[in-house]
Structure formats: C-alpha cells, structure tokens
Motif scaffolding. Sequence first.
Motif, PDB file in Angstrom:
ATOM      1  N   ALA A  29       0.815  -1.214   0.000  1.00 32.39           N
ATOM      2  CA  ALA A  29       0.000   0.000   0.000  1.00 32.39           C
ATOM      3  C   ALA A  29       0.852   1.268   0.000  1.00 32.39           C
ATOM      4  CB  ALA A  29      -0.922   0.006   1.220  1.00 32.39           C
ATOM      5  N   SER A  30       2.148   1.112   0.109  1.00 32.33           N
ATOM      6  CA  SER A  30       3.026   2.279   0.145  1.00 32.33           C
ATOM      7  C   SER A  30       2.958   3.043  -1.169  1.00 32.33           C
ATOM      8  CB  SER A  30       4.475   1.836   0.401  1.00 32.33           C
ATOM      9  OG  SER A  30       5.363   2.924   0.254  1.00 32.33           O
ATOM     10  N   PRO A  31       2.891   4.380  -1.110  1.00 27.74           N
ATOM     11  CA  PRO A  31       2.845   5.159  -2.353  1.00 27.74           C
ATOM     12  C   PRO A  31       4.160   5.136  -3.113  1.00 27.74           C
ATOM     13  CG  PRO A  31       3.042   6.612  -0.451  1.00 27.74           C
ATOM     14  CD  PRO A  31       2.811   5.224   0.085  1.00 27.74           C
ATOM     15  N   ARG A  32       5.232   4.769  -2.421  1.00 29.29           N
ATOM     16  CA  ARG A  32       6.532   4.683  -3.078  1.00 29.29           C
ATOM     17  C   ARG A  32       6.761   3.277  -3.612  1.00 29.29           C
ATOM     18  NH1 ARG A  32      10.656   6.859   1.312  1.00 29.29           N
ATOM     19  NH2 ARG A  32       9.508   5.302   2.542  1.00 29.29           N
ATOM     20  N   MET A  33       7.891   3.070  -4.278  1.00 28.77           N
ATOM     21  CA  MET A  33       8.214   1.752  -4.792  1.00 28.77           C
ATOM     22  C   MET A  33       8.252   0.766  -3.634  1.00 28.77           C
ATOM     23  SD  MET A  33      10.348  -0.916  -5.468  1.00 28.77           S
ATOM     24  CE  MET A  33      11.912  -0.441  -4.778  1.00 28.77           C
ATOM     25  N   PRO A  34       7.507  -0.346  -3.731  1.00 27.63           N
ATOM     26  CA  PRO A  34       7.436  -1.284  -2.614  1.00 27.63           C
ATOM     27  C   PRO A  34       8.817  -1.845  -2.257  1.00 27.63           C
ATOM     28  CG  PRO A  34       5.759  -1.775  -4.247  1.00 27.63           C
ATOM     29  CD  PRO A  34       6.682  -0.771  -4.856  1.00 27.63           C
ATOM     30  N   ARG A  35       9.165  -1.717  -0.986  1.00 28.99           N
ATOM     31  CA  ARG A  35      10.415  -2.271  -0.478  1.00 28.99           C
ATOM     32  C   ARG A  35      10.122  -3.082   0.775  1.00 28.99           C
ATOM     33  NH1 ARG A  35      14.962   0.286  -2.599  1.00 28.99           N
ATOM     34  NH2 ARG A  35      14.569   2.255  -3.705  1.00 28.99           N
ATOM     35  N   ALA A  36      11.047  -3.943   1.111  1.00 29.58           N
ATOM     36  CA  ALA A  36      10.891  -4.716   2.337  1.00 29.58           C
ATOM     37  C   ALA A  36      11.022  -3.781   3.541  1.00 29.58           C
ATOM     38  CB  ALA A  36      11.932  -5.820   2.407  1.00 29.58           C
ATOM     39  N   THR A  37      10.010  -3.800   4.415  1.00 30.54           N
ATOM     40  CA  THR A  37      10.066  -2.997   5.639  1.00 30.54           C
ATOM     41  C   THR A  37      10.693  -3.781   6.785  1.00 30.54           C
ATOM     42  OG1 THR A  37       7.825  -3.723   6.232  1.00 30.54           O
ATOM     43  CG2 THR A  37       8.038  -1.670   4.963  1.00 30.54           C
ATOM     44  N   TRP A  38      10.800  -5.082   6.602  1.00 32.61           N
ATOM     45  CA  TRP A  38      11.395  -5.955   7.624  1.00 32.61           C
ATOM     46  C   TRP A  38      11.854  -7.222   6.926  1.00 32.61           C
ATOM     47  CZ3 TRP A  38      10.544 -10.872   9.541  1.00 32.61           C
ATOM     48  CH2 TRP A  38      11.099 -11.167  10.796  1.00 32.61           C
ATOM     49  N   SER A  39      12.985  -7.784   7.379  1.00 33.91           N
ATOM     50  CA  SER A  39      13.523  -8.953   6.710  1.00 33.91           C
ATOM     51  C   SER A  39      14.285  -9.820   7.700  1.00 33.91           C
ATOM     52  CB  SER A  39      14.453  -8.522   5.566  1.00 33.91           C
ATOM     53  OG  SER A  39      14.953  -9.636   4.868  1.00 33.91           O
ATOM     54  N   VAL A  40      14.259 -11.135   7.460  1.00 36.79           N
ATOM     55  CA  VAL A  40      15.035 -12.065   8.268  1.00 36.79           C
ATOM     56  C   VAL A  40      15.536 -13.183   7.357  1.00 36.79           C
ATOM     57  CG1 VAL A  40      13.060 -13.495   8.921  1.00 36.79           C
ATOM     58  CG2 VAL A  40      15.081 -13.440  10.403  1.00 36.79           C
ATOM     59  N   LYS A  41      16.676 -13.751   7.706  1.00 31.65           N
ATOM     60  CA  LYS A  41      17.322 -14.739   6.845  1.00 31.65           C
ATOM     61  C   LYS A  41      17.899 -15.864   7.690  1.00 31.65           C
ATOM     62  CE  LYS A  41      20.532 -14.475   2.905  1.00 31.65           C
ATOM     63  NZ  LYS A  41      21.460 -13.568   2.202  1.00 31.65           N
ATOM     64  N   SER A  42      17.845 -17.098   7.164  1.00 33.67           N
ATOM     65  CA  SER A  42      18.436 -18.241   7.857  1.00 33.67           C
ATOM     66  C   SER A  42      18.967 -19.223   6.817  1.00 33.67           C
ATOM     67  CB  SER A  42      17.391 -18.922   8.745  1.00 33.67           C
ATOM     68  OG  SER A  42      17.976 -19.980   9.488  1.00 33.67           O
ATOM     69  N   ARG A  43      20.112 -19.832   7.096  1.00 35.86           N
ATOM     70  CA  ARG A  43      20.766 -20.698   6.112  1.00 35.86           C
ATOM     71  C   ARG A  43      20.031 -22.028   5.958  1.00 35.86           C
ATOM     72  NH1 ARG A  43      27.020 -21.314   6.897  1.00 35.86           N
ATOM     73  NH2 ARG A  43      26.796 -22.132   4.794  1.00 35.86           N
ATOM     74  N   THR A  44      19.786 -22.418   4.703  1.00 38.84           N
ATOM     75  CA  THR A  44      19.155 -23.711   4.407  1.00 38.84           C
ATOM     76  C   THR A  44      20.176 -24.811   4.148  1.00 38.84           C
ATOM     77  OG1 THR A  44      19.080 -23.236   2.029  1.00 38.84           O
ATOM     78  CG2 THR A  44      17.147 -22.598   3.350  1.00 38.84           C
ATOM     79  N   ARG A  45      21.317 -24.446   3.572  1.00 35.58           N
ATOM     80  CA  ARG A  45      22.381 -25.396   3.208  1.00 35.58           C
ATOM     81  C   ARG A  45      21.899 -26.447   2.194  1.00 35.58           C
ATOM     82  NH1 ARG A  45      26.557 -25.003   7.099  1.00 35.58           N
ATOM     83  NH2 ARG A  45      25.924 -23.878   8.981  1.00 35.58           N
ATOM     84  N   LEU A  46      20.891 -26.131   1.419  1.00 32.22           N
ATOM     85  CA  LEU A  46      20.381 -27.119   0.467  1.00 32.22           C
ATOM     86  C   LEU A  46      21.436 -27.516  -0.564  1.00 32.22           C
ATOM     87  CD1 LEU A  46      16.695 -25.956  -0.154  1.00 32.22           C
ATOM     88  CD2 LEU A  46      17.451 -28.182   0.721  1.00 32.22           C
ATOM     89  N   ALA A  47      22.225 -26.554  -1.019  1.00 38.21           N
ATOM     90  CA  ALA A  47      23.256 -26.884  -2.003  1.00 38.21           C
ATOM     91  C   ALA A  47      24.270 -27.875  -1.432  1.00 38.21           C
ATOM     92  CB  ALA A  47      23.973 -25.620  -2.465  1.00 38.21           C
ATOM     93  N   GLU A  48      24.611 -27.709  -0.155  1.00 38.43           N
ATOM     94  CA  GLU A  48      25.585 -28.592   0.481  1.00 38.43           C
ATOM     95  C   GLU A  48      25.027 -30.001   0.680  1.00 38.43           C
ATOM     96  OE1 GLU A  48      27.166 -26.867   4.088  1.00 38.43           O
ATOM     97  OE2 GLU A  48      26.809 -24.851   3.311  1.00 38.43           O
ATOM     98  N   HIS A  49      23.712 -30.104   0.791  1.00 45.64           N
ATOM     99  CA  HIS A  49      23.092 -31.395   1.104  1.00 45.64           C
ATOM    100  C   HIS A  49      22.328 -31.980  -0.079  1.00 45.64           C
ATOM    101  CE1 HIS A  49      24.335 -30.956   5.193  1.00 45.64           C
ATOM    102  NE2 HIS A  49      23.576 -29.905   5.413  1.00 45.64           N
ATOM    103  N   THR A  50      22.679 -31.551  -1.288  1.00 40.65           N
ATOM    104  CA  THR A  50      22.086 -32.144  -2.491  1.00 40.65           C
ATOM    105  C   THR A  50      23.136 -33.021  -3.164  1.00 40.65           C
ATOM    106  OG1 THR A  50      20.619 -30.239  -2.817  1.00 40.65           O
ATOM    107  CG2 THR A  50      20.980 -31.683  -4.709  1.00 40.65           C
TER     108      THR A  50
END
Length: 314
Positions: free
Chosen positions: A17-38
């Motif tokens: 709903a922001s009048p400006r270009m939509p950006r992330a207002t909050w973010s969180v990240k956690s490692r999946t390691r999928l590449a290492e376990h494929t």
Amino acid sequence: MLDIGSAAARLDIVDLASPRMPRATWSVKSRTRLAEHTLADGRVTEEGFADAERAVRRCVDAAADKSVEALIAYGTSAVRDASNGARLRKHLGRAAGVRIGVLTPRDEAAVAYHAARRWHGHDDEPMTTVDIGGGTVDVATGTGIDPRRVVSLPHGAARLTRQFLPDDPPTPRQLDALRQELAETIPPALRRVETGYPLALSKVLRQLAVLTESEPGAIARRPHRLRRDRLADWIPRLAELDHQQRATLPGVSRSRGKRILAGAIVAEVLMESLGLPELEICPWGLRQGLVYRFLEARTRTRAEALDLVGTLFD
C-alpha cells in the motif's frame, strides 16, 4: 514473502500500500544449506531436509508478531529441481504453514527480467538479463516490460559443481570436462539471441564483480560492472584454491565458496557466447519482480488477483 533458496531462506515483509516503490520494511534470513546437502543425482539428504525445515521455521517464527495479510512462499531451483522435490515441498510447507510454490525456469527468468526492466527503465530499448542460479542459467531478451525470448539451461553453479567438480580443489581433468560441456551446450543455445543492454542479476555474478573489481587493500563493495577480461584472469587462481580459501576472498560468501569457481567459468562462457565484454550489475531480480506482480494483482478484483497469483506458481 518467503524465498527458499539453495543457500538460505529469506522472509521479507513488503507494504504494497506504500505510495513509493514497494520495499521490504522488515527482513530475516536463515541458512538452508540445500546446495551442500544435495547429492550428484539431485536428491536432498535427510540432513538437508532438517536444515531447510529449521531455516524456514526460524524465519516464520521471527515474524510471528508482525501484522501481515498473507504469507506467500516459494522455492527456487534447489527445491524445484530436487529429485525428491515433491516431498521436500511438503515438509517445508508444514514448517511454513502454507503451500510452497515453485516457478518454471522460464517464468522465473521472465519475472526477474520484469524487475530488471523496471530498475533499468528506458522502455523499448533492447535489454538482456543474465542470471546464474544454483540449478539453472537464464538469459532473457526483449524490448518491453516482459522478455520476448528466454533461454534457460541446467547449468547453475551448484549443479555444475556437483556434477563436474567433486574434488576440492578440482583436478585439471574435471575442469576440462566442465569446459567441454559448456562449450557444447551454451554457444548453440545462444546462437540466435539478439543481445541488448546487458544486466547481471544473480548473487554469483555480484560476488564475482566484487572479487574482480577489488584491489589489494580496497574492496569494491558496490561494483557497477563485471568485466570479462578481469573474470578470465581470476579463474585460474580460483581453480587452485579450495572452497574455504575462496570464501576468504573479497566478496565471496562462505555459502558460495564451493560453487563460485563453476559460476565464474559459466559466466565467462556466457559472456563470450553473447559477445559481451561486460555486464552491468542490477540489484533487482526475482524477489522484486514478484513484488511487482503482487502489486499488479492488488489493483484487481479479488478473483482476478487470486487467478494472477495462482498462475505464478506450480
């Protein structure tokens, strides 16, 4: 919006709903390691399941006190192309509390191109995007907001590393086999691609730009371009190092230390095949493209919005 990739899961909260270009207002990240376990056959191990589920739960739990209308979750090629991907999506869906969608390689490339066009601007000017993911490499070209042509090949950096560079560091024979595979597949696939203004979208390409543009004692933290001649100079040096040594280099993350060599080699072949001496680094990609798609859906009736969003994912 929850993005589940080969290295990490990332949850962004975006205010449409922001009048400006939509950006992330909050973010969180956690490692999946999928590449290492494929594994080489594309199967994700049980340890990989556990790590990826844990990463998804951490992201969702961290956002538990946030007020959001909906959670949209999707997996990139690490989830989509796993030989046991259907089971993996079910497990991740239970961890997230929502269904995990995936895009086809072509749709993923088209959405990323859409974002790059909005970032670059200059409507009607020919544009080419190059994206090296974990499972595929995508080249999209066109003159409008959506690409006219997309070429997607199963030559992502993580996949090539598993298939061709099992040793760490790889042997000369393994490197020769990789280069032969790329020489036999990429130039023919790109022979009829008419290039426009060239943009690089992926993290692999951005990390290679940081590496190749940095000087001793001065890290190029926000490089504007990846130059083919500098990339070519670095490839033999990367080939002599193991993945832990590569991860100490400027711009190379620990999660991509193993695959950065394959990424560099395929990037050089792509640029050579397209006749491009350099690529401009574009900070936008799939995530921003999806935000714009959802923004478009928000302006429609509920039925139309659900139909548009539903068509994005398998």
